[in-house]
Design an enzyme around this catalytic site. Structure first.
Site, mmCIF file in Angstrom:
data_model
loop_
_atom_site.group_PDB
_atom_site.id
_atom_site.type_symbol
_atom_site.label_atom_id
_atom_site.label_comp_id
_atom_site.label_asym_id
_atom_site.label_seq_id
_atom_site.Cartn_x
_atom_site.Cartn_y
_atom_site.Cartn_z
ATOM 1 N N LEU A 10 0.843 -1.193 0.000
ATOM 2 C CA LEU A 10 0.000 0.000 0.000
ATOM 3 C C LEU A 10 0.881 1.247 0.000
ATOM 4 C CD1 LEU A 10 -2.769 -1.090 2.539
ATOM 5 C CD2 LEU A 10 -2.492 -1.661 0.113
ATOM 6 N N ALA A 12 -0.372 4.447 -1.582
ATOM 7 C CA ALA A 12 -1.176 5.505 -2.214
ATOM 8 C C ALA A 12 -1.441 6.682 -1.286
ATOM 9 C CB ALA A 12 -2.511 4.928 -2.689
ATOM 10 N N ARG A 17 0.987 14.779 6.691
ATOM 11 C CA ARG A 17 1.720 15.040 7.926
ATOM 12 C C ARG A 17 3.213 15.229 7.688
ATOM 13 N NH1 ARG A 17 -0.111 10.430 11.968
ATOM 14 N NH2 ARG A 17 1.357 11.537 13.328
ATOM 15 N N TYR A 106 3.226 -2.161 3.877
ATOM 16 C CA TYR A 106 2.983 -0.721 3.820
ATOM 17 C C TYR A 106 4.229 -0.014 3.302
ATOM 18 C CZ TYR A 106 -1.146 -1.963 6.410
ATOM 19 O OH TYR A 106 -2.338 -2.531 6.770
ATOM 20 N N GLY A 107 4.025 0.831 2.329
ATOM 21 C CA GLY A 107 5.140 1.508 1.692
ATOM 22 C C GLY A 107 5.892 2.463 2.574
ATOM 23 N N ASP A 108 5.320 2.831 3.721
ATOM 24 C CA ASP A 108 5.998 3.747 4.635
ATOM 25 C C ASP A 108 6.555 3.031 5.865
ATOM 26 O OD1 ASP A 108 3.669 3.130 5.933
ATOM 27 O OD2 ASP A 108 2.984 5.195 6.208
ATOM 28 N N ASN A 173 -0.547 -4.498 17.235
ATOM 29 C CA ASN A 173 -0.685 -4.766 15.814
ATOM 30 C C ASN A 173 0.371 -4.014 15.013
ATOM 31 O OD1 ASN A 173 -1.714 -5.467 13.271
ATOM 32 N ND2 ASN A 173 -3.105 -3.695 13.257
ATOM 33 N N ARG A 319 33.702 12.816 -5.355
ATOM 34 C CA ARG A 319 32.409 12.971 -6.018
ATOM 35 C C ARG A 319 32.199 11.874 -7.062
ATOM 36 N NH1 ARG A 319 32.469 18.901 -8.181
ATOM 37 N NH2 ARG A 319 30.453 18.212 -9.011
ATOM 38 N N SER A 409 56.378 24.605 -9.882
ATOM 39 C CA SER A 409 55.363 25.179 -9.009
ATOM 40 C C SER A 409 54.878 26.522 -9.531
ATOM 41 C CB SER A 409 55.942 25.367 -7.598
ATOM 42 O OG SER A 409 56.307 24.133 -7.035
#
Length: 455
Positions: A10, A12, A17, A106-108, A173, A319, A409
């Site tokens: 899930l 969606a 928040r 759950y995707g979160d 739960n 980098r 140099s």
């Protein structure tokens, strides 16, 4: 996993928040989107397919969900938000393809361990029709309680509906439910919305299943495994736990961390055995460090390969595209980008090396810069094996410095230097006796005049 298992993820929900301009599940932990952690765990557990219920940023969420595994992803759109039961039913057509087990994730909630998912399927194969993952909460306030009787799960009770006795239960739960693929659609379609919010709650599936004489059980996972994310503060808490686990795994594999809490790892960081990491080091995505390399304090690495026995930092920045061979030394306050540095070469102090190839054993003096950008395009600097670049030199690309060549140099090099040649590109020094004394007297006189006038 011998059984055929479908994961319904899930993803969606809005990011209300989170107060974010992008889907919550696209926020990252360990530099990997939350949703990719979840689908990666499902793949590692052995699911055959993932039904991804999407809404906001659907294409980006689906793309992120495919990261790092080859399990097929089938996105399905949820245009209305009517609760978790309704969300799972969006995948009805996929569920109908026929699977032994259906697990709802759950995707979160990115911390779920593949072993916990395997344990749930094992429990299903042993005869349970519905398996709920729960956890023992240090503070159960706000969580739904798992009500058990005679070894079976009889209900999931939300806190506001729980009795005083039920509120004493610390088995809570976790939201993740596995149920029979054969029973899945029938159970889901039986979920009603006769509640204060008028929503279809997946948790009702337990009591529906029991009314049909089906067996429901709860098994325990860790509280950390069940961590979910609704706010930026919770995202930070998950990051802390994820980093602790990642560091612990690295140290068990033979990596030394002087102050582990100050080291930041990414989801794909690869560290060889006997690597030493000093405090305050940041590893972005795509870093691989060979054995016995030392990463000194306050260094920042991203998209980089560091060879065995190399020395990096302190205060070095590598980098994307930096490719360092064995025994390379990149010293303090140096930056390397899109450059290949040969074995044993040294870039010691205060230098920038970008879009370059540096041969084995070359020495790059302090303050050297490869001038790789002309305002529109990047150009290549090539420095041969054993070449010596004197301090404070500017190499204006495209330019080639031959093997064994020597650059004096302070030079600004704009033309190729043949191998074993000496290049000096600076103005001839002039020395004028007594001139410093006269100049100083003039400066002091001007200063005295200004002080006298008050200006």
């Amino acid at each position: 996993m011998a059984r055929t298992c479908l994961a319904v993820v899930l993803a969606a929900g809005d990011a209300t928040r989170m107060k974010s301009s992008k889907s919550k599940v696209l926020h990252t932990v360990g530099n990997l989107p939350l949703i990719a952690h979840v689908t990666g765990s499902a793949a590692a557990a052995g699911v055959r397919k993932i039904a991804l219920v999407v809404g906001r940023d659907a294409d980006a969420v689906a793309m992120a969900a495919r990261s790092g595994h080859d399990v097929p992803i089938a996105p399905v759109m949820q245009t209305e938000r009517k609760g978790t039961g309704h969300a799972v039913l969006m995948a009805k057509d996929i569920i109908a393809e026929g699977y032994d087990d259906v697990v709802v994730l759950y995707g979160d909630a990115p911390m779920i361990d593949p072993e916990s998912l395997r344990a749930a399927v094992t429990e299903r194969s042993a005869g349970a029709d519905v398996v709920v993952l729960g956890f023992r909460a240090a503070d159960p306030t706000g969580y739904g309680r798992l009500i058990e009787r005679d070894g079976e799960l009889v209900a999931i009770r939300e806190q506001k509906e729980a009795t005083a006795e039920e509120l004493e239960i610390d088995f809570c739960n976790g939201g993740i439910i596995t149920f029979s693929g054969a029973q899945a659609i029938s159970l889901l379609e039986a979920i009603g919305n006769d509640n204060a919010k008028g929503e279809y709650y997946l948790t009702d599936i337990v009591e529906i299943a029991r009314e049909r004489g089906l067996k429901c059980v709860a098994i325990e996972a860790s509280e950390e495994d069940m961590m979910g994310c609704n706010t930026r503060a919770e995202l930070a808490e998950i990051e802390v736990v994820w980093q602790q686990r990642a560091r612990h795994r690295a140290m068990l594999s033979g990596v030394t961390m002087i102050d582990p809490a100050t080291v930041y790892l990414s989801f794909d960081t690869e560290l060889g055995n006997d690597v030493v990491i000093e405090p305050n080091v940041w590893f972005g995505p795509g870093v691989r460090v060979g054995q016995s390399a030392v990463i000194h304090a306050f260094s920042h690495l991203e998209g980089t390969v560091v060879g065995a026995h190399a020395q990096i930092g302190p205060f070095a920045r590598l980098r994307p595209g930096a490719d360092l061979a064995e025994k390379v030394k990149v010293g303090n306050f140096c930056e390397v980008k899109k450059a290949r540095i040969g074995e044993g070469a040294k870039v010691n102090h205060l230098s920038y090396i970008g879009d370059a190839v540096i041969g084995a054993g070359a020495n790059i003096g302090a303050g050297t810069i490869t001038c790789n950008y002309d305002g529109q395009n990047k150009h290549l600097t090539e420095i041969g094996a054993g070449a010596f670049i004197g301090s404070n030199s500017s190499l204006v690309a495209p330019v080639k410095i031959g093997d064994g060549a020597y650059v004096g140099s302070g030079s600004v090099v704009t033309m190729d230097v043949p191998e074993d040649a000496l290049a000096v590109a600076r103005a001839r020094q002039e020395t004028k006796p007594g001139r410093a004394k006269r100049l100083r007297e003039k400066i002091l006189a001007i200063k005295a005049l200004k002080m006298k006038s008050g200006s």
